[in-house]
Design a protein around this motif. Sequence first.
Motif, short mmCIF file in Angstrom:
data_model
loop_
_atom_site.label_atom_id
_atom_site.label_comp_id
_atom_site.label_asym_id
_atom_site.label_seq_id
_atom_site.Cartn_x
_atom_site.Cartn_y
_atom_site.Cartn_z
N VAL A 41 0.85 -1.21 0.00
CA VAL A 41 0.00 0.00 0.00
C VAL A 41 0.88 1.25 0.00
O VAL A 41 0.63 2.21 -0.74
CB VAL A 41 -0.95 0.00 1.22
CG1 VAL A 41 -1.76 1.29 1.28
CG2 VAL A 41 -1.89 -1.20 1.16
N PHE A 45 0.88 3.99 -3.13
CA PHE A 45 0.46 5.39 -2.99
C PHE A 45 1.64 6.35 -3.05
O PHE A 45 1.47 7.49 -3.50
CB PHE A 45 -0.40 5.57 -1.73
CG PHE A 45 -1.80 5.05 -1.97
CD1 PHE A 45 -2.71 5.80 -2.70
CD2 PHE A 45 -2.18 3.79 -1.54
CE1 PHE A 45 -3.98 5.32 -2.98
CE2 PHE A 45 -3.45 3.29 -1.81
CZ PHE A 45 -4.36 4.06 -2.53
N TYR A 62 -14.09 10.85 -8.50
CA TYR A 62 -14.05 10.34 -7.11
C TYR A 62 -14.96 11.19 -6.21
O TYR A 62 -14.82 12.42 -6.18
CB TYR A 62 -12.61 10.41 -6.62
CG TYR A 62 -12.39 10.04 -5.18
CD1 TYR A 62 -12.84 8.81 -4.69
CD2 TYR A 62 -11.72 10.89 -4.31
CE1 TYR A 62 -12.62 8.46 -3.36
CE2 TYR A 62 -11.49 10.55 -3.00
CZ TYR A 62 -11.95 9.33 -2.53
OH TYR A 62 -11.74 8.98 -1.22
N GLY A 89 -6.19 7.46 6.80
CA GLY A 89 -5.87 7.26 5.39
C GLY A 89 -6.14 8.54 4.63
O GLY A 89 -6.81 8.55 3.60
N CYS A 90 -5.59 9.64 5.14
CA CYS A 90 -5.94 10.99 4.64
C CYS A 90 -5.44 11.23 3.23
O CYS A 90 -5.93 12.12 2.54
CB CYS A 90 -5.41 12.06 5.58
SG CYS A 90 -3.60 12.05 5.74
N GLY A 91 -4.44 10.45 2.80
CA GLY A 91 -3.90 10.64 1.45
C GLY A 91 -3.41 12.07 1.27
O GLY A 91 -2.77 12.65 2.16
N LEU A 94 -7.78 15.20 0.08
CA LEU A 94 -9.10 15.43 -0.53
C LEU A 94 -10.19 15.22 0.52
O LEU A 94 -11.17 15.96 0.58
CB LEU A 94 -9.34 14.47 -1.69
CG LEU A 94 -8.59 14.72 -2.99
CD1 LEU A 94 -8.87 13.59 -3.98
CD2 LEU A 94 -9.00 16.06 -3.58
N SER A 95 -10.02 14.18 1.33
CA SER A 95 -11.02 13.91 2.38
C SER A 95 -10.94 14.97 3.47
O SER A 95 -11.98 15.41 4.00
CB SER A 95 -10.83 12.51 2.95
OG SER A 95 -9.45 12.21 3.13
N ASP A 110 -1.65 8.50 7.71
CA ASP A 110 -1.48 7.72 6.48
C ASP A 110 -0.13 7.00 6.55
O ASP A 110 0.79 7.45 7.24
CB ASP A 110 -1.51 8.65 5.25
CG ASP A 110 -1.94 7.92 4.00
OD1 ASP A 110 -3.09 8.12 3.55
OD2 ASP A 110 -1.14 7.10 3.47
N LEU A 111 -0.04 5.88 5.82
CA LEU A 111 1.26 5.18 5.84
C LEU A 111 2.12 5.55 4.64
O LEU A 111 3.26 5.06 4.54
CB LEU A 111 1.07 3.67 6.00
CG LEU A 111 0.15 2.85 5.13
CD1 LEU A 111 0.59 2.83 3.71
CD2 LEU A 111 0.08 1.44 5.70
N ALA A 131 1.88 6.46 9.78
CA ALA A 131 1.77 5.18 10.49
C ALA A 131 0.70 4.32 9.82
O ALA A 131 -0.13 4.82 9.06
CB ALA A 131 1.38 5.41 11.95
N ASP A 132 0.75 3.05 10.16
CA ASP A 132 -0.32 2.13 9.78
C ASP A 132 -1.45 2.30 10.78
O ASP A 132 -1.23 2.31 12.00
CB ASP A 132 0.24 0.70 9.85
CG ASP A 132 -0.71 -0.32 9.26
OD1 ASP A 132 -1.94 -0.26 9.55
OD2 ASP A 132 -0.25 -1.17 8.51
N LEU A 133 -2.66 2.42 10.27
CA LEU A 133 -3.79 2.69 11.17
C LEU A 133 -3.94 1.59 12.22
O LEU A 133 -4.37 1.87 13.35
CB LEU A 133 -5.08 2.86 10.36
CG LEU A 133 -5.74 1.66 9.65
CD1 LEU A 133 -6.79 1.00 10.54
CD2 LEU A 133 -6.40 2.10 8.36
N ALA A 150 -12.15 7.69 4.13
CA ALA A 150 -12.71 7.70 2.78
C ALA A 150 -11.84 6.84 1.87
O ALA A 150 -10.68 7.16 1.64
CB ALA A 150 -12.78 9.14 2.25
N ASP A 151 -12.40 5.74 1.40
CA ASP A 151 -11.70 4.83 0.49
C ASP A 151 -10.40 4.29 1.08
O ASP A 151 -9.37 4.26 0.42
CB ASP A 151 -11.42 5.53 -0.86
CG ASP A 151 -12.54 5.24 -1.84
OD1 ASP A 151 -13.69 5.05 -1.39
OD2 ASP A 151 -12.26 5.17 -3.06
#
Length: 240
Positions: A41, A45, A62, A89-91, A94-95, A110-111, A131-133, A150-151
Amino acid sequence: LALARADAAGPPAGVLAGQARFLLAALGEAPAPDRAPAAYVRDLFDQFAPRFEAELTGRLDYRSPALLAALLERAGVAKARRLAVLDVGCGTGLSGAALAPFARRLEGLDLSPRMLAEARRRGLYDALHEADLLDWLPRQAPRFDLVAAADVLNYLGDLAPALAAIAGALAPGGLAAFSLEAGEDAPFALHGALRYRHDPAHVAALAAAAGLSEVAREAAALRTEGGAPVAGALLLLRRD
Ligand SMILES: C[S@@+](CC[C@H](N)C(=O)[O-])C[C@H]1O[C@@H](n2cnc3c(N)ncnc32)[C@H](O)[C@@H]1O
């Protein structure tokens, strides 16, 4: 046998073995693991980060962040900047942009360091965590009013640990809001695009077992892929 030998050899062979096993599972040649390997992952990303927003909001139409924000509003949550919000997982953010109107304080997790670098450039978040959630969430005090994803949960198969960790990070009465890719296989199925689908009713039952009661559950098209809508579900839950 070769993959088991690679596992036993430790990193880097063990990491690659995990990724090979994941790929074989997505091709239907091995049982689906409980989650996508974190290294897979992160690399996916990290590579996607520079073009993520243009692709997602353009070609892929999206919509998960906007759909989650609309779901919150319909449930009576005001865009009054009052909540302590965690964007899991904020990426690239966008979220976060969709969640900011609800947030007195907005944190992102986010990782992928390159996705986080894009999010940092946005200047929206009060804090960003790499970090990993599944590692980070269980270490949090119950301090958030809203935990959103989100996703993101479509990179996990077994959602029980994530739901328990989300519940543990929520203050009593706090809300969890997330999207799922919807399928009928319970508890989960890994599909050819290397993501998991979940049966929303099964996830709602898992959430209830973790102390999260259902506030709303809706079907939604999350985005377009290969010219077709991705069937999803939005869940809004409240910590008992
Ligand atoms: C499809 S993107 C969505 C990003 C953002 N939420 C949005 O709506 O634009 C999924 C993000 O989740 C992150 N992610 C996936 N699994 C994760 C995990 N186990 N822990 C932390 N982040 C994760 C990925 O690195 C990626 O940035």
